[in-house]
Design an enzyme around this catalytic site. Structure first.
Site, PDB file in Angstrom:
ATOM      1  N   GLU A 130      -8.832   4.894  -7.778  1.00 32.13           N
ATOM      2  CA  GLU A 130      -9.541   3.741  -8.349  1.00 32.13           C
ATOM      3  C   GLU A 130     -10.885   4.176  -8.940  1.00 32.13           C
ATOM      4  O   GLU A 130     -11.268   3.780 -10.044  1.00 32.13           O
ATOM      5  CB  GLU A 130      -9.829   2.691  -7.260  1.00 32.13           C
ATOM      6  CG  GLU A 130      -8.609   1.989  -6.721  1.00 32.13           C
ATOM      7  CD  GLU A 130      -8.026   2.704  -5.507  1.00 32.13           C
ATOM      8  OE1 GLU A 130      -8.164   3.943  -5.409  1.00 32.13           O
ATOM      9  OE2 GLU A 130      -7.416   2.024  -4.673  1.00 32.13           O
ATOM     10  N   GLU A 173     -10.816   0.217   9.947  1.00 30.34           N
ATOM     11  CA  GLU A 173     -10.388   1.554   9.526  1.00 30.34           C
ATOM     12  C   GLU A 173     -10.648   2.553  10.665  1.00 30.34           C
ATOM     13  O   GLU A 173      -9.920   3.527  10.822  1.00 30.34           O
ATOM     14  CB  GLU A 173     -11.124   1.994   8.246  1.00 30.34           C
ATOM     15  CG  GLU A 173     -10.451   3.180   7.562  1.00 30.34           C
ATOM     16  CD  GLU A 173     -10.928   3.422   6.136  1.00 30.34           C
ATOM     17  OE1 GLU A 173     -10.206   3.079   5.182  1.00 30.34           O
ATOM     18  OE2 GLU A 173     -12.034   3.963   5.975  1.00 30.34           O
ATOM     19  N   LYS A 217      -1.128   4.899  -0.782  1.00 30.49           N
ATOM     20  CA  LYS A 217      -1.699   5.598  -1.946  1.00 30.49           C
ATOM     21  C   LYS A 217      -0.632   6.468  -2.596  1.00 30.49           C
ATOM     22  O   LYS A 217      -0.488   6.492  -3.815  1.00 30.49           O
ATOM     23  CB  LYS A 217      -2.850   6.513  -1.511  1.00 30.49           C
ATOM     24  CG  LYS A 217      -4.134   5.843  -1.160  1.00 30.49           C
ATOM     25  CD  LYS A 217      -5.207   6.928  -0.954  1.00 30.49           C
ATOM     26  CE  LYS A 217      -6.383   6.445  -0.160  1.00 30.49           C
ATOM     27  NZ  LYS A 217      -7.323   7.485   0.210  1.00 30.49           N
TER      28      LYS A 217
END
Ligand code: F6P
Length: 523
Positions: free
Chosen positions: A215, A356, A489
């Site tokens: 990104e 996370e 991803k």
């Protein structure tokens, strides 16, 4: 999923004692505890630096806290804390030290035996020189004009921290520049910001620890094209781009001048990196002196975390209360409710920090855990949240512990509203009509502070960092890796490749069909 074998943790004496205790006190009403003990508010509150934590509105008594502290001791929180501050490789799955605390350390040499302070000092000097030059409009663009717009391109830890702090500290921002943040892979995010900028006067900071994040690189390339198109010269890139990265080589290949690459290191996790050069946009907005105050605030919390006994240690207490509800009351979520408009990005920041870090289901040894780890962290600013979802907090079927973050200096009645919400959740109210009844006994912590300033924000963020650390130790998980973000991803990269049809054909039937429809609709 096969049933995990009973873990050492759930078989441990401290855990079993807490289970037995939970059964004893599950039906206790907090309002009765208050009625019985006039000292409860005083006894169950704690000050550290400029933060006041009131944890009296929890379903705990003295015994609960003693048992929770036993759990922390059994997990050797103190030993792990010492190991982190000593620079041991406690992030074992990546074989890395965890030294974000060095970024705000006061010592000349730290940690003992593996001194990183010379690099930290040098990076901070670089940040100071650069941010001063930008703020004083000495840094000129390709056509000789001062840079008036700063755009930070980054995502996750390279975005959420500086974005949140720039907003939180806007009253302390005195730079002539407007500072913007772009994260999303959707090009609309960048387009919206570029529409407010001029190539001649724009500085773009690419914040990416790895300098490989799709990104960020996608947005950085789009921004570079916009700049070159606007200035009609590729050489302009060196004057208009800077980077915060541990991958100086890749940043150089992108065209960023070495003197504009501000370093960070593999011992700084992305979600712990706001103290590093990733904080550059914050330093530009508020100035390096105030950025140093932010670091000093975090350092003050580090010192408290290191020195205070477990039972009077603010991050430890917050961690233990979280464990109490997640593991002994089955609470699957935890709400963060800052009562200040400028803290509106804080829940998103804490979401990454907590989820996370501790959203893991295997322990440090790779065994599947048989207990809950991080709850879902969510929230929004009060008082807006009161008119949106507090209905569920008060009368829904789930137990949702809340953190009320209350700056005293907010003008209107925001702080009073926060206290009212916490009181209502705790005490409830009887009514003849069931729909109007508030059962109460719903737990919350109140963290109060005088103002939102750099020093206080430093304390607050470090408080949550250490809370997350302590919970990770108790849950016997590695809070410092994030392998769970990789698979998605990888698949996205596969689906985005040129021969997407073939790639999708190798996927499950649902993804394949959706890909076909996507391609059809696009064409
Ligand atoms: O995908 C997750 C993640 O690796 C985060 O941990 C990190 O904060 C973010 O991506 C951005 O990574 P980078 O700074 O390397 O671009």
């Amino acid at each position: 999923m096969s049933k995990p074998t009973p873990s050492k943790l759930t078989q441990s004496p401290a855990w079993k004692a807490l289970q037995a205790h939970q059964a004893e006190i599950a039906n206790l009403e907090m309002r009765d505890l208050f009625a019985r003990s006039p000292e409860r508010a005083r006894e169950f509150s704690l000050e550290a630096g400029s933060l006041l934590l009131d944890y009296s509105k929890h379903r705990v008594n003295e015994k609960t806290l003693a048992l929770l502290v036993d759990l922390a001791r059994q997990a050797d929180v103190e030993g792990w804390r010492a190991r982190m501050f000593a620079g041991e490789h406690i992030n074992a799955s990546e074989d890395r030290a965890v030294l974000h605390v060095a970024l705000r350390a006061g010592q000349d040499a730290f940690p003992a035996g593996g001194d990183v302070m010379p690099m930290v000092r040098k990076a901070k000097q670089g940040m100071r020189a650069f941010s001063d030059a930008v703020r004083e409009e000495r840094l000129l663009g390709h056509t000789g004009k001062p840079l008036r717009t700063v755009i930070n391109i980054g995502i996750g830890g390279s975005d959420l921290g500086p974005r949140m702090l720039t907003q939180a500290l806007w009253r302390h921002a005195d730079a002539p520049q407007a500072v913007h943040f772009v994260a999303n892979a959707d090009p609309d995010d960048l387009a919206h910001v570029l529409a407010q900028a001029e190539p001649e006067t724009t500085l773009i900071i690419v914040a990416s620890k790895t300098f490989t994040t799709g990104e960020t690189l996608g947005n950085a390339r789009l921004a570079r094209s916009w700049l070159i198109e606007g200035l009609k010269d590729e050489a302009a890139v060196t004057k208009h781009f800077a980077a915060a990265t541990a991958n100086v080589k890749a940043a150089g290949e992108f065209g960023i001048a070495p003197e504009r690459c501000f370093p960070l290191w593999d011992w700084v996790g992305g979600r712990y990196s706001v103290w590093s050069t990733v904080g550059l946009p914050v330093a530009i907005a508020i100035g390096m002196d105030r950025f140093e105050q932010l670091l000093a605030g975090a350092r003050a919390m580090d010192e408290h975390f290191l020195a205070a006994p477990l039972a009077a240690n603010m991050p430890v207490l917050l961690a233990l209360l979280g464990v109490w509800y997640a593991n002994f009351f089955g609470a699957g979520t935890h709400a963060v409710l800052p009562y200040a408009e400028c803290l509106r990005e804080l829940p998103a920041y804490l979401q990454q920090l907590e989820m996370e870090s501790n959203g893991k289901s295997v322990d440090r040894g790779g065994e599947r855990v048989d207990y809950a780890t991080a709850p879902v962290i969510w929230g929004s600013v009060g008082t807006n949240s009161q008119h949106a979802f507090h209905q569920l907090l008060h009368q829904g079927t789930q137990l949702i512990p809340c953190d009320f973050l209350v700056p005293a200096a907010t003008t209107a009645a925001a702080a009073e509203n926060a206290l009212a919400q916490a009181a209502a959740l705790m005490a409830g109210r009887d009514a003849s009509l069931p729909q109007r009844r508030f059962e109460g006994n719903r737990p919350s912590s109140t963290i109060m502070f005088k103002t939102i300033d750099p020093h206080t924000m430093g304390q607050l963020l470090a408080l949550y960092e250490h809370k997350v650390f302590v919970q990770g130790i108790i849950w016997n998980i590695n809070s410092f890796d994030q392998w769970g973000v990789e698979l998605g991803k990888e698949i996205a990269r596969t689906l985005a490749q040129a021969d997407a049809a073939a790639a999708a054909a190798g996927m499950d039937a649902s993804t394949n069909a959706l890909m076909q429809r996507l391609r059809g609709w696009r064409s």
